[in-house]
Structures are given as structure tokens and as C-alpha cells.
Design an enzyme around this catalytic site. Sequence first.
Site, PDB file in Angstrom:
ATOM      1  N   GLU A   1      53.379  52.883  71.487  1.00  0.00           N
ATOM      2  CA  GLU A   1      52.403  53.397  70.433  1.00  0.00           C
ATOM      3  C   GLU A   1      52.255  55.114  70.012  1.00  0.00           C
ATOM      4  O   GLU A   1      52.855  55.436  71.292  1.00  0.00           O
ATOM      5  CB  GLU A   1      51.109  53.312  71.076  1.00  0.00           C
TER       6      GLU A   1
ATOM      7  N   ASP B   1      38.367  59.076  74.504  1.00  0.00           N
ATOM      8  CA  ASP B   1      39.560  59.874  75.065  1.00  0.00           C
ATOM      9  C   ASP B   1      39.256  61.173  76.426  1.00  0.00           C
ATOM     10  O   ASP B   1      38.976  62.064  75.838  1.00  0.00           O
ATOM     11  CB  ASP B   1      41.107  60.686  74.297  1.00  0.00           C
TER      12      ASP B   1
ATOM     13  N   TYR C   1      44.435  44.298  73.192  1.00  0.00           N
ATOM     14  CA  TYR C   1      44.882  44.846  73.874  1.00  0.00           C
ATOM     15  C   TYR C   1      44.201  45.104  74.634  1.00  0.00           C
ATOM     16  O   TYR C   1      42.634  45.615  74.800  1.00  0.00           O
ATOM     17  CB  TYR C   1      44.995  46.125  73.491  1.00  0.00           C
TER      18      TYR C   1
END
Lengths: 279, 406
Positions: free
Chosen positions: A50, A61, A176
Site C-alpha cells: 500500500e 489518520d 479491508y
Amino acid sequence: MTARMEQRFADVAAEGRPVLVTYFMGGDPDFETSLAIMRALPKAGADIIELGVPFSDPMADGPAIQLAGQRALKGGQTLAKTLELARRFRMEDQGTPIVLMGYYNPIYIYGVERFLADAVAAGVDGLIVVDLPPEMDDELCIPALAKGISFIRLATPTTDDRRLPKVLENTSGFVYYVSMTGITGSALPDPSLIAGAVGRIKSHTDLPVCVGFGVKTAEHARVIGASADGVVVGTAIVNQIASSLTEDGHATEATVPGVEALVRGLSAGVRAARLAAAE
Amino acid sequence: MNQPPRPNSFRAGPDEDGRFGIFGGRFVAETLMPLILDLQDEWNKAKSDPAFKAELEELGAHYIGRPSPLYFAERLTAELGGAKIYFKREELNHTGSHKINNCIGQILLAKRMGKTRIIAETGAGQHGVASATVAARFGLPCVVYMGATDVERQAPNVFRMKLLGAEVKPVTAGHGTLKDAMNEALRDWVTNVDSTYYLIGTAAGPHPYPEMVRDFQAVIGQEAKEQMIKAEGRLPDLVVAAVGGGSNAIGIFHPFLDDDGVRIVGVEAGGKGLGGDEHCASITAGSPGVLHGNRTYLLQDGDGQIKEGHSISAGLDYPGIGPEHAWLNDIGRVEYVPIMDHEALEAFQTLTRLEGIIPALEPSHALAEVIKRAPKMGKDEIILMNLSGRGDKDIFTVGKLLGMGQ
Ligand SMILES: Cc1ncc(COP(=O)(O)O)c(C=O)c1O
């Protein structure tokens, strides 16, 4: 799905173990070091890469990846240069799938059609775009699928059975599973909850399910890999890079070997996962 | 750019997916999607629930102090020698700005959804104060994210929030302004999605926020329209408001959008001038992009990285703008213009001296545009301006800039 992605999952499944997916930020701390890190990953045991695309406002994040993005941007990284990283890597490695991960705006500004053409040319296999939920599929997901690039979707603990079919509808490559509600870099939740969630997703899809968020050690990788088709490690790698830099953020001789050592350990973890599960 | 055809109504948006033309939408992480869909359901139910409307009106009248007055600024009008100038006095609301209108509406929704914790972002601190206030009023804990730069330049509001029982978390990322506070609030929300309601302070963010905040703020324009007809027997010729994220502006604009004779002007922060990077004129100097859940005009570079911007006013210091404004600009219904820091500062002093009203620096931008336009208009023409907040929070900043010491 690209043939490369399909092949990699098939090959690893034949080895009877989960895949190891490794995330790092393209351009952190500079282009050349980043290319060296990328080349080192498969050698240390990573199966899928990734490749993070830096964005000024990474809303999902935590501090570690925020800082990595800032270092990359400061070092002059752009989306064009991230595609260039992929292209350079691909010249030497035709087997390891590359998934670009980031936020939509840099792609939108680059131009979706132009971006997809350049991504295909660079040997990119998939995309994870954090701020494009299924409701926004016309923006990038559908055009990407038309070009043969996978659009990998995040499922989370808030993705209930009512919502899962919508999330999975246009997902390809793999799913994911983000093992917690939260930003990247948070703590790892209870493994038994993760196994349950993976089972729930797998009852809705034939795609491989990879689990990430909070995986830091070989032991984590082993435990999660017991139930998942793959284990994603990001923040731990980013932290490893950060800890190797000089005070003003430059790479040192320890940068690439540090990542290599960490990933080798994680790789041993995923290789032990099914052995443990079989016991 | 080709202008799209004129729609039957300028007030019909957004569509089901939250779009105003190409703008708006729901660009958020999957973790937040189920919650945003729940919020939309709850909002759709509340909109048509008479009990919700009654509660909103009751609190509006007795807690906020609505309707806010429409005031004819006689001395300012005489001084400028042109159009008659009226202010919609949102600065007289409880907590000192229009922000409370939205906060009361959203906290009622949060209650209906069973949420037990409120988070908010704030720039000038007016929205933070309004959020802390309604959280106190309804007995919910409240965390306010505020850029570290803003914590410093809006100190009185930080103190007020703390007195009200809110926790103020300074955000040091970026320039430490509104954009960074919003990023941090979104991170908190993603982490605590089950318990937490995110009380967004402006008409931006993912659908349904832009529509919802607009509808809670549209009371400003609805009242002003009635009050103006009572005072003058007709609608104004020009409506002016300052635009940060765009909530006070869309609140006063929206009820007038379909009135052909009414010109509408939104005023952006021109900062130190549009030549460099030190401004926040997202529409006049930006381009369409995707940030904080919606597509809209943004200040950004060629790689799609968001720029920081600058304004003397913390409440306008945001590199984006609500998506409905982006659409109203492209379709040509509303004109957006920049006003520089120094022009706003002059307008601030003019109003203080001539009318005995200390305005916030945000509406001082709108006022500077009014001061430019009024003299060029006829004495029989009427300007309506949204005086969105009072300037108590800004007196130290202004004092410093004017060299008046403390
Ligand atoms: C008094 C006042 N007016 C205007 C604004 C700008 O926000 P908006 O554009 O959402 O009205 C603020 C923001 O803090 C404010 O405090």
C-alpha cells in the site's frame, strides 16, 4: 481485479498462510529513500504494497501518518511523483501488487481520467480512497473498475449487516476490514471480536478479507492472521521510518534496514499464523 | 465557464445525494457513513414534526431572544449619503452571534438520536461558545477543537467556553486555525462515533449538514423579510453578508433567492490581498475541490494540497466555503467579493463610532462592502446587512492593531 492481484492471493493461499500487506507513505522522507524502502518490502516478506499518497488534511489518520505526510510534502512529494515511484518499482518487480492509498482531492485535481491512465501505465493494481464511500462511486470507483483497477473498500465495526451489501457491491481486489472505529495508529482490539467480524464479512462476499489498524508486532500479525486472509501493517512501519531519521527529518543509514528488519519479523508472524490456528 | 441554465427555483437544493449542482455530496470515511445516514433520517423526521418545530420556536423566543431586531442605521446612512442601511441584529442573540440558532437546532437532534457527548470545531470561538452553551443547557459534555492560533487571538471566548464547562482542545497542526480544528474534530468523531454528535458550526461538511445548518439559520432571512415589509412596505434592493463557511450568509440569503429584484452579495476575507497566499477568498481566488465531506471552492495548489489562508478574522479564516454558495456563484445568483483586512478594520471603527455598535470582525467585512456600495445607490434604495455577531471577542486584537495597547 488485475491478474497480478489475483495471482498473488492465489499463490499465498497455496502456501497456506495469510498475505502481509504493508503500508508506507510515498516520499517519506524523500523520493529516493522511499523507492529504496518500497524495493526492500517484498524482499523482507511483504506480499502487497500500500503506497500512501500524501494529503495536507488527512482526516482519518493519526499523528504518525499525519507527520509522515507532512515530511513527504515537505520533501516535494506529489501525486505525480507517487505514480513515478510505482512506475520505477514496477520496472524491477512485476509480481507485487501496488495499491495507492490516500484522499480524493489530489486525484480529483490531477483529473480522474488522466490519473487512471497514468496509474495503469505505472502498474498500479488498486486504490483505497478514504473519503469516497459507496454513495460516491460515480466519482472514481466505477471509472477505475472500467480500467481494470481494483477499488478496495474499507469495512468498519459500524458497517452493519444492513450496510455491508452496499459497501461490498463495487469492491474488488480485497476487503479491508478496519478493526476499530478510529484513526490510524490506535490500539489493537480483542482478536476474538476481529475473527467474528471477518466471519460476518466473509458470509457476504468471496473476496479476501484483510484486517488492519493497530497491528504492530509479529505476534499481532500471527493472531490476526489466524482468522483473516491478510494482515495490514501501516503505522508501525511509518513509526519505524520516523524513528530512524535525523532531527531535521532526513534519512539515515538505518532507515531502509530498519524497515526491512521490522517487515521480516511481521512476515514470520503471518507465516506462523495458520500453524497456530491449526494447533 | 458556461453558465448553467436558470433553475425554476434557487431554493430547491440539495438533491437526494446532497448535491447543489456539482457541489456538496458526502465525501467521508466509511466509519461515518452509517451515522450520517442516521442523521439524515432523523433530520427528515424532525423537519416535518410539529413538536420539533414548536420546541425550536419556544427556545428561539425565550432562550435566544428571537426575533432579533431589524435596525435602521440612520447615522451611517446619513454619513454615506446613499441607500438606506438596515442591520439584522444577530449580534443581540444570546451568546452574541447567529451561531446559537444552529446549535439549538442541532442539539435537539442530538438528543433525539440519543447521543451523549457533543464535539464542535470553532474558529472565532463564537460557535464554540454557542455549542458549550447549549451543551450546558441540555446537560451534555462538550469538547471544542480550536486552532492554537485562534485560542490566542480569541482568548475571551476560550475563557467563556471553559466557564460553560466545555473542554477546549487546542490544535497545533497546520496554521492552527479553523481547518485544522475541523480535521481534529473529524478524527474524534471517527473514533467515538457511537456516543458522539458532531455539531458542525457552518453550512459546510457532508450532506445533510449544509442543508440542515441552512434551514436552522434561515430564520434570519425569514424574519428580516417580514420586518422589512413592515418597516418599508417592500423588499430590500441588496442583501449583504460575510462568508466564512457561509452559515450566516445562507441564513439571510436563502429566503430571498427567488425574489428577482433582490441583488445578493457575499463577502469573503480578502486578507492582505488576493495577489499572494494571505487571504481566504475561496470563491474569488480558489477552485473546486473536495475537503471536509463536500465538493466546493477551495484554496489549493496544483497538486490538490489545501492552502492555509489568512484573515484578520478567525471566523473567516477557512480555505473553503459551503457548497450551496459555490453553486449560487456558478449559477450567477449571488455575487461574491473580497474585502481586505484593513477595510474591515476601518468599517469596524466606523460602526462603533457612528452607531454605538461594536461589530465582530466577520460582519465588519460585510459592512466594508456596504460602505463601498451605499453611496453609489439612490436614497430610495434599501440595503439589508446581516450583523452576524458582536465584537467583544475582537477588542483586544483590534486594540493591538490600532496601537491602543490594552
Ligand atoms: C460573528 C460571526 N460571523 C460570521 C462567522 C463566519 O461563519 P459563517 O460564514 O458560517 O457565518 C463567524 C464565525 O465564527 C462569526 O463568529
